[in-house]
Design a protein around this motif. Structure first.
Motif, mmCIF file in Angstrom:
data_model
loop_
_atom_site.group_PDB
_atom_site.id
_atom_site.type_symbol
_atom_site.label_atom_id
_atom_site.label_comp_id
_atom_site.label_asym_id
_atom_site.label_seq_id
_atom_site.Cartn_x
_atom_site.Cartn_y
_atom_site.Cartn_z
ATOM 1 N N VAL A 95 26.161 3.255 -33.209
ATOM 2 C CA VAL A 95 24.837 2.591 -33.782
ATOM 3 C C VAL A 95 24.205 1.702 -32.838
ATOM 4 O O VAL A 95 23.060 1.215 -32.862
ATOM 5 C CB VAL A 95 25.588 1.838 -35.201
ATOM 6 N N ALA A 96 25.175 1.279 -31.702
ATOM 7 C CA ALA A 96 24.354 0.160 -30.755
ATOM 8 C C ALA A 96 23.662 1.329 -29.586
ATOM 9 O O ALA A 96 24.291 2.471 -29.263
ATOM 10 C CB ALA A 96 25.302 -0.398 -29.891
ATOM 11 N N SER A 97 22.677 0.847 -28.808
ATOM 12 C CA SER A 97 22.128 1.682 -28.129
ATOM 13 C C SER A 97 22.472 1.138 -26.613
ATOM 14 O O SER A 97 22.912 0.022 -26.573
ATOM 15 C CB SER A 97 20.490 1.729 -28.154
ATOM 16 N N PHE A 98 22.680 2.146 -25.614
ATOM 17 C CA PHE A 98 23.082 1.870 -24.311
ATOM 18 C C PHE A 98 22.137 0.737 -23.659
ATOM 19 O O PHE A 98 22.412 0.033 -22.997
ATOM 20 C CB PHE A 98 22.734 3.276 -23.534
ATOM 21 N N GLY A 99 20.683 1.036 -24.071
ATOM 22 C CA GLY A 99 19.574 -0.012 -23.680
ATOM 23 C C GLY A 99 20.008 -1.453 -23.913
ATOM 24 O O GLY A 99 19.843 -2.486 -23.199
ATOM 25 N N GLU A 100 20.438 -1.741 -25.386
ATOM 26 C CA GLU A 100 20.483 -2.874 -25.766
ATOM 27 C C GLU A 100 21.674 -3.508 -25.156
ATOM 28 O O GLU A 100 21.874 -4.846 -24.799
ATOM 29 C CB GLU A 100 20.324 -3.310 -27.200
ATOM 30 N N VAL A 126 30.133 -4.625 -28.775
ATOM 31 C CA VAL A 126 30.354 -3.802 -29.881
ATOM 32 C C VAL A 126 31.378 -4.242 -30.567
ATOM 33 O O VAL A 126 31.584 -4.334 -31.941
ATOM 34 C CB VAL A 126 30.108 -2.173 -29.440
ATOM 35 N N LEU A 127 32.565 -4.418 -29.596
ATOM 36 C CA LEU A 127 33.783 -4.772 -30.408
ATOM 37 C C LEU A 127 33.549 -6.271 -30.996
ATOM 38 O O LEU A 127 34.174 -6.417 -32.299
ATOM 39 C CB LEU A 127 34.952 -5.090 -29.345
ATOM 40 N N GLN A 128 32.828 -6.981 -30.690
ATOM 41 C CA GLN A 128 32.349 -8.551 -31.170
ATOM 42 C C GLN A 128 31.809 -8.325 -32.619
ATOM 43 O O GLN A 128 32.052 -8.961 -33.551
ATOM 44 C CB GLN A 128 31.448 -9.260 -30.185
ATOM 45 N N ALA A 129 30.812 -7.247 -32.455
ATOM 46 C CA ALA A 129 30.226 -6.857 -33.672
ATOM 47 C C ALA A 129 31.068 -6.516 -34.700
ATOM 48 O O ALA A 129 30.808 -7.039 -35.987
ATOM 49 C CB ALA A 129 28.797 -5.800 -33.367
#
Ligand code: TYM
Length: 340
Positions: A95-100, A126-129
């Protein structure tokens, strides 16, 4: 109100961690249902020593309690004790993008300092999210350096909800009004940090009183002699902010108090205030650290509660994402497959 925050076990804890982290954890536990996580899975994304990580994890648990976390109010646990964290991180990685992720400034800074840049370091936010979103946290007490990561967690939650239906709460960052970004005492243009700062300019929470006094006495100041915040006075501005964070006095009041005084007495008094703050913390820390079994017992209890609270969110995420539910269910008490 649900509170969640995390802190890494590696690296000596310093006054910046106290100001943006520990101090706020103790304060926010009063506002609601609070979870504080020792993020060992984040610490393995850069080079580290395995034996040291184990010790540091318990050191940090002792420090969390020494700085005021109360097991009656807060759930304190180790990230790797709750498998939902890496599981949710995998789900959110789509759900996270490479760019961000590539735009994260902490990644860029840390990657510059590593010879080997791990994929884990890249997907760290992403792990933090996942940490935050699994607990449906409303508030996340952190220092200013975490702003971009908290915003990313919000964006990921919003995107998840838009794709799969409303599932995840959108977290708000809780930053202190002063002391959200404590700077290095020797190089006040960079933040205080055990990995990126100067040794003499980094105030460690376990520094003995004479070392603390010396660090403040030798803190770089700026030209001029007024105790006043100004863009061209980063050293003095930082010391005013530290004194305000430590004593609770407003920064304007501090400037008035030292009006007409030179830097010398001011620096000495900031040092004394920090010695006064850390003395009792250090004594409680030594006491708690001398009983590792008790720390492990408290952490085990914390992990149990954390598993209970995070599991329903993980199951809902899996379900909404179209994954078939397991009929076997999850058995957390199961023995490890391999006893080494
Ligand atoms: P970490 O372990 O680097 O830092 C812990 C806390 O200390 C704050 N901090 C500072 N505050 C003020 N001035 C400074 N110089 C300073 N240096 C550090 C940090 O802002 C932080 O609040 N990625 C996180 C850990 C994490 C996390 C989470 C945080 C993992 N999962 C979920 C919140 C929610 C980190 O490395 O913090």
């Amino acid at each position: 109100m649900r509170i969640f925050s995390g802190i890494q076990p590696t690296g000596d804890k310093h006054l910046g961690n106290w100001s943006g982290g520990f101090r706020q954890y103790a304060a926010t536990q009063e506002q609601g249902d609070a979870f504080f996580c020792i993020v060992d899975l984040h610490s393995i994304t850069v080079e580290y020593d395995t034996e040291e990580l184990r010790e540091r994890t318990l050191d940090l648990a002792a420090m969390l309690f020494a700085t005021g976390l109360d097991t009656e109010r807060s759930t304190v646990f180790i990230q790797s004790h709750v498998p939902a964290h890496p599981e949710a991180a995998w789900l959110l990685a789509s759900v996270a993008s490479f760019g961000e992720l590539r735009r994260m400034t902490q990644f860029k800074d840390k990657a510059d300092r590593q010879e080997f840049v791990s994929a884990g370091l890249f997907s760290y936010p992403v792990l933090q999210a996942a940490d935050i979103l699994l607990y449906q946290a409303d508030g996340v007490p952190v220092g200013e350096d975490q702003r971009q990561h908290i915003e990313l967690a919000r964006n990921i939650a919003e995107r998840f909800n838009a794709r799969y239906g409303d599932t995840l709460a959108l977290p708000e960052m809780i930053a202190p009004s002063e002391g959200g970004r404590i700077m290095d005492l020797q190089e006040p243009e960079r933040k205080m940090s055990t990995t990126g700062g100067s040794p003499q300019g980094t105030v460690r929470l376990l520094d003995p009183p004479d070392v603390l006094r010396k660090k403040f006495k030798t803190a770089v100041t700026d030209s001029g002699s007024e105790v006043r915040r100004a863009p061209d006075k980063p050293g003095i501005s930082n010391l005013i902010e530290i004194l305000s964070a430590v004593t609770g006095d407003g920064m304007d009041a501090i400037e008035t108090r030292y009006d007409g005084e030179g830097y010398g007495r001011f620096k000495e008094e900031v040092g004394e205030a920090v010695v006064g703050l850390l003395g009792p913390i250090q004594r409680r820390y030594e006491e708690l650290r001398s009983d590792p079994r008790e720390l492990q017992r408290l952490l085990a209890r914390g992990a149990e509660k954390a598993r209970e609270v995070s599991e329903p969110t993980l199951q809902t995420m899996l379900d909404r994402m179209g994954l078939v539910r397991s009929e076997v269910g999850r058995n957390f008490g199961a023995a490890r497959p391999r006893e080494l």
